[in-house]
Motif scaffolding. Structure first.
Motif, PDB file in Angstrom:
ATOM      1  N   ALA A 109       0.686  -1.310  -0.157  1.00 59.92           N
ATOM      2  CA  ALA A 109       0.103   0.091   0.193  1.00 59.92           C
ATOM      3  C   ALA A 109       1.019   1.296   0.078  1.00 59.92           C
ATOM      4  CB  ALA A 109      -1.027  -0.063   1.368  1.00 59.92           C
ATOM      5  N   LEU A 110       2.137   1.230   0.538  1.00 63.00           N
ATOM      6  CA  LEU A 110       2.982   2.516   0.710  1.00 63.00           C
ATOM      7  C   LEU A 110       3.531   2.662  -0.828  1.00 63.00           C
ATOM      8  CD1 LEU A 110       4.637   1.916   4.254  1.00 63.00           C
ATOM      9  CD2 LEU A 110       2.954   3.532   3.730  1.00 63.00           C
ATOM     10  N   CYS A 111       3.891   1.538  -1.443  1.00 65.21           N
ATOM     11  CA  CYS A 111       4.342   1.687  -2.768  1.00 65.21           C
ATOM     12  C   CYS A 111       3.474   2.048  -3.753  1.00 65.21           C
ATOM     13  CB  CYS A 111       4.984   0.165  -3.052  1.00 65.21           C
ATOM     14  SG  CYS A 111       6.428  -0.464  -2.139  1.00 65.21           S
ATOM     15  N   GLN A 112       2.133   1.763  -3.444  1.00 63.29           N
ATOM     16  CA  GLN A 112       1.000   2.078  -4.333  1.00 63.29           C
ATOM     17  C   GLN A 112       0.809   3.531  -4.250  1.00 63.29           C
ATOM     18  OE1 GLN A 112      -2.918   0.767  -3.617  1.00 63.29           O
ATOM     19  NE2 GLN A 112      -2.798  -0.418  -5.540  1.00 63.29           N
ATOM     20  N   GLN A 113       0.880   4.125  -2.757  1.00 64.96           N
ATOM     21  CA  GLN A 113       0.662   5.353  -2.570  1.00 64.96           C
ATOM     22  C   GLN A 113       1.734   6.436  -3.192  1.00 64.96           C
ATOM     23  OE1 GLN A 113       0.878   6.634   1.684  1.00 64.96           O
ATOM     24  NE2 GLN A 113      -0.484   8.178   1.317  1.00 64.96           N
ATOM     25  N   ALA A 114       2.892   5.805  -3.065  1.00 66.96           N
ATOM     26  CA  ALA A 114       4.058   6.630  -3.491  1.00 66.96           C
ATOM     27  C   ALA A 114       4.083   6.723  -5.151  1.00 66.96           C
ATOM     28  CB  ALA A 114       5.373   5.765  -3.297  1.00 66.96           C
ATOM     29  N   ARG A 115       3.578   5.649  -5.847  1.00 68.52           N
ATOM     30  CA  ARG A 115       3.425   5.927  -7.279  1.00 68.52           C
ATOM     31  C   ARG A 115       2.142   6.690  -7.696  1.00 68.52           C
ATOM     32  NH1 ARG A 115       5.908   1.655 -10.437  1.00 68.52           N
ATOM     33  NH2 ARG A 115       4.757   2.468 -12.068  1.00 68.52           N
ATOM     34  N   GLN A 116       1.160   6.576  -6.885  1.00 68.56           N
ATOM     35  CA  GLN A 116      -0.222   7.616  -6.999  1.00 68.56           C
ATOM     36  C   GLN A 116       0.325   8.974  -6.799  1.00 68.56           C
ATOM     37  OE1 GLN A 116      -3.032   6.048  -4.389  1.00 68.56           O
ATOM     38  NE2 GLN A 116      -3.555   4.502  -5.601  1.00 68.56           N
ATOM     39  N   GLN A 117       1.273   9.291  -5.939  1.00 66.54           N
ATOM     40  CA  GLN A 117       1.604  10.650  -5.740  1.00 66.54           C
ATOM     41  C   GLN A 117       2.472  11.192  -7.078  1.00 66.54           C
ATOM     42  OE1 GLN A 117       3.772  10.516  -1.939  1.00 66.54           O
ATOM     43  NE2 GLN A 117       1.875  10.655  -0.884  1.00 66.54           N
ATOM     44  N   LYS A 118       3.034  10.223  -7.639  1.00 67.23           N
ATOM     45  CA  LYS A 118       3.716  10.753  -8.709  1.00 67.23           C
ATOM     46  C   LYS A 118       3.033  10.805  -9.930  1.00 67.23           C
ATOM     47  CE  LYS A 118       8.070   8.568  -7.280  1.00 67.23           C
ATOM     48  NZ  LYS A 118       9.236   7.950  -7.387  1.00 67.23           N
ATOM     49  N   GLY A 119       1.706  10.613 -10.022  1.00 65.60           N
ATOM     50  CA  GLY A 119       0.907  10.775 -10.932  1.00 65.60           C
ATOM     51  C   GLY A 119       0.610   9.520 -11.704  1.00 65.60           C
ATOM     52  N   ASP A 120       0.935   8.268 -11.119  1.00 67.31           N
ATOM     53  CA  ASP A 120       0.835   7.169 -12.005  1.00 67.31           C
ATOM     54  C   ASP A 120      -0.042   6.150 -11.063  1.00 67.31           C
ATOM     55  OD1 ASP A 120       0.862   4.720 -13.353  1.00 67.31           O
ATOM     56  OD2 ASP A 120       2.964   4.085 -12.901  1.00 67.31           O
ATOM     57  N   ALA A 121      -1.299   6.578 -11.429  1.00 68.43           N
ATOM     58  CA  ALA A 121      -2.372   5.934 -10.448  1.00 68.43           C
ATOM     59  C   ALA A 121      -2.811   4.763 -10.972  1.00 68.43           C
ATOM     60  CB  ALA A 121      -3.863   6.756 -10.414  1.00 68.43           C
ATOM     61  N   GLY A 122      -2.602   4.293 -12.062  1.00 65.76           N
ATOM     62  CA  GLY A 122      -2.852   3.113 -12.426  1.00 65.76           C
ATOM     63  C   GLY A 122      -1.953   1.604 -12.219  1.00 65.76           C
ATOM     64  N   ALA A 123      -0.905   2.155 -11.605  1.00 65.92           N
ATOM     65  CA  ALA A 123       0.244   1.062 -11.293  1.00 65.92           C
ATOM     66  C   ALA A 123      -0.352  -0.023 -10.197  1.00 65.92           C
ATOM     67  CB  ALA A 123       1.230   1.502 -10.643  1.00 65.92           C
ATOM     68  N   PRO A 124      -0.290  -1.249 -11.041  1.00 68.95           N
ATOM     69  CA  PRO A 124      -1.078  -2.354  -9.808  1.00 68.95           C
ATOM     70  C   PRO A 124      -0.210  -3.034  -9.219  1.00 68.95           C
ATOM     71  CG  PRO A 124      -0.645  -3.233 -12.256  1.00 68.95           C
ATOM     72  CD  PRO A 124      -0.273  -1.622 -12.266  1.00 68.95           C
ATOM     73  N   VAL A 125      -0.758  -3.796  -8.272  1.00 69.82           N
ATOM     74  CA  VAL A 125       0.016  -4.554  -7.174  1.00 69.82           C
ATOM     75  C   VAL A 125      -0.107  -6.091  -7.763  1.00 69.82           C
ATOM     76  CG1 VAL A 125       0.281  -5.602  -5.230  1.00 69.82           C
ATOM     77  CG2 VAL A 125       0.108  -3.032  -5.309  1.00 69.82           C
ATOM     78  N   LEU A 126       0.964  -6.684  -8.000  1.00 70.62           N
ATOM     79  CA  LEU A 126       0.806  -8.203  -8.467  1.00 70.62           C
ATOM     80  C   LEU A 126       0.897  -9.262  -7.102  1.00 70.62           C
ATOM     81  CD1 LEU A 126       0.258 -10.439 -10.484  1.00 70.62           C
ATOM     82  CD2 LEU A 126       2.873 -10.355 -10.906  1.00 70.62           C
ATOM     83  N   TRP A 127      -0.068 -10.166  -6.863  1.00 72.03           N
ATOM     84  CA  TRP A 127       0.103 -10.930  -5.562  1.00 72.03           C
ATOM     85  C   TRP A 127       0.130 -12.170  -6.157  1.00 72.03           C
ATOM     86  CZ3 TRP A 127      -1.796  -9.595  -0.290  1.00 72.03           C
ATOM     87  CH2 TRP A 127      -1.382 -10.523   0.416  1.00 72.03           C
ATOM     88  N   ILE A 128       1.243 -13.070  -6.255  1.00 66.90           N
ATOM     89  CA  ILE A 128       1.387 -14.470  -6.661  1.00 66.90           C
ATOM     90  C   ILE A 128       1.419 -15.445  -5.435  1.00 66.90           C
ATOM     91  CG2 ILE A 128       2.801 -15.859  -7.949  1.00 66.90           C
ATOM     92  CD1 ILE A 128       4.176 -13.323  -9.363  1.00 66.90           C
ATOM     93  N   SER A 129       0.272 -16.055  -5.361  1.00 70.02           N
ATOM     94  CA  SER A 129       0.118 -17.022  -4.274  1.00 70.02           C
ATOM     95  C   SER A 129       0.269 -18.394  -4.857  1.00 70.02           C
ATOM     96  CB  SER A 129      -1.132 -16.656  -3.355  1.00 70.02           C
ATOM     97  OG  SER A 129      -1.083 -17.669  -2.423  1.00 70.02           O
ATOM     98  N   GLN A 130       1.349 -19.376  -4.386  1.00 69.58           N
ATOM     99  CA  GLN A 130       1.368 -20.475  -4.837  1.00 69.58           C
ATOM    100  C   GLN A 130       0.424 -21.449  -4.352  1.00 69.58           C
ATOM    101  OE1 GLN A 130       3.132 -23.472  -3.021  1.00 69.58           O
ATOM    102  NE2 GLN A 130       2.907 -24.942  -4.658  1.00 69.58           N
ATOM    103  N   SER A 131      -0.238 -22.460  -4.731  1.00 65.65           N
ATOM    104  CA  SER A 131      -1.482 -23.155  -4.316  1.00 65.65           C
ATOM    105  C   SER A 131      -1.262 -23.711  -3.006  1.00 65.65           C
ATOM    106  CB  SER A 131      -1.679 -24.151  -5.559  1.00 65.65           C
ATOM    107  OG  SER A 131      -0.749 -25.178  -5.453  1.00 65.65           O
ATOM    108  N   LEU A 132      -0.256 -24.397  -2.659  1.00 69.80           N
ATOM    109  CA  LEU A 132       0.152 -24.721  -1.365  1.00 69.80           C
ATOM    110  C   LEU A 132      -0.146 -23.703  -0.402  1.00 69.80           C
ATOM    111  CD1 LEU A 132       0.443 -27.321   0.320  1.00 69.80           C
ATOM    112  CD2 LEU A 132       2.926 -26.944   0.202  1.00 69.80           C
TER     113      LEU A 132
END
Length: 319
Positions: A99-122
């Motif tokens: 969320a902090l990384c997302q907020q930092a990108r939004q403050q730079k004007g890049d509001a569409g930068a997504p977060v990718l969460w990769i969760s292995q099935s186990l």
């Protein structure tokens, strides 16, 4: 004396090799080490950042000192929990950093930068899947969240390496359970290099894993801690309430002397951490609720325990 000189030159050579492998590109590394002190330790200058890395300050001086300025925005940071029951705390801490990384990108004007969460099935089977509404209340913009559920660890590593080569993500979370053989030192090194080349922060969320050699800048051991009570507008505390989540953060791997542990409270509204003092053992063990009642109602018209066995042996056969 000759043996000491040979040993010192060997240590200096190893340090130069490590610096070259880590791509630190510091001019005169060996010269600075030799000029530091007779023991051969290089003194870090006040206020300097190692190798000019891009970091995100977290606002906690102790934690920023451990991370040498803040969360690395170009490379891998490992977050570990020891037991499955603590997986929620580790995932919550990784979510707060995202969320902090997302907020930092939004403050730079890049509001569409997504977060990718990769969760292995186990890992997702044992600890569960992230809940959208809960992540939103936690401070993460779920409109810019992509969840990937690969079946094997090799598939998860392939997805992570491919995503790190695309400069579209503001953060990548790789959730792995335990210490699989397919994620050894060489694989972690490759992930770290990809993250640095792509200039993307990679959070390796190791669920129920042990300490092992890793190429991450820092490894943090996360444990849950008792939450405080909710503050009221008049400054008092709402008795029996549950406030913001609190984490016990222990730095297991860092280049700076780390304290025993830090207790940090995450405020999802402000999107920042606050240092808190640990609660007394008596208050943290079993706090008395504000309005205590009986846990179970008394039985009426029947005995309190279960019936003894042996009253009915078997039913007669129908045919």
């Amino acid at each position: 004396m000759a043996e000491n000189a040979v040993q010192r030159e060997t240590v200096l050579s190893l340090r130069e090799t490590i610096a070259r492998i880590e791509n630190r590109r510091l001019p005169g590394v060996v010269k600075a080490v030799k000029a530091a002190d007779p023991a051969g330790f290089r003194r870090r200058q006040e206020g300097s950042q190692a190798s000019g890395r891009k970091v995100l300050p977290l606002g906690i001086s102790e934690l920023d000192d451990i991370l040498e300025g803040g969360l690395p925005l170009e490379g891998m940071t490992e977050i570990r929990n020891s037991e499955t029951r603590d997986a929620g705390a580790a995932a919550g801490f990784a979510t707060a950093l995202s969320a902090l990384c997302q907020q930092a990108r939004q403050q730079k004007g890049d509001a569409g930068a997504p977060v990718l969460w990769i969760s292995q099935s186990l890992a997702s089977t044992e600890a569960g899947l992230p809940y959208g509404l809960g992540l939103k209340a936690y401070g993460l913009d779920i409109r810019s969240l992509i969840l990937s559920l690969p079946r094997t660890v090799k598939d998860a590593l392939w997805i992570a390496e491919t995503a790190l080569s695309v400069p579209a993500f503001c953060a990548v979370i790789l959730e792995i359970r335990g210490n699989p053989a397919s994620l050894a030192l060489s694989e972690s090194r490759r992930l770290h290099v990809r993250a640095r080349a792509g200039r993307i922060p990679l959070l390796l969320l190791r669920q129920s894993g042990h300490e092992e050699a890793s190429s991450a800048f820092c490894r943090l051991h996360i444990e849950p801690a008792p939450a405080r009570e909710r503050p009221l507008p008049d400054g008092s505390m709402l008795c029996g309430s549950i406030g913001h989540p609190v984490f016990h953060v222990i730095a297991e791997k860092s280049r700076s002397p780390a304290p025993v542990g830090l207790f940090l409270e995450w405020n999802p509204h402000d999107r920042r951490f606050y240092p808190v003092e640990p609660l007394p053992a008596a208050a943290a063990a079993d706090p008395e609720p504000a309005h205590s009642v009986a846990r179970l109602s008394a039985s009426s018209g029947r005995s309190g325990g279960a019936d003894t066995l042996g009253h009915l042996v078997a039913f007669p056969r129908a045919s």
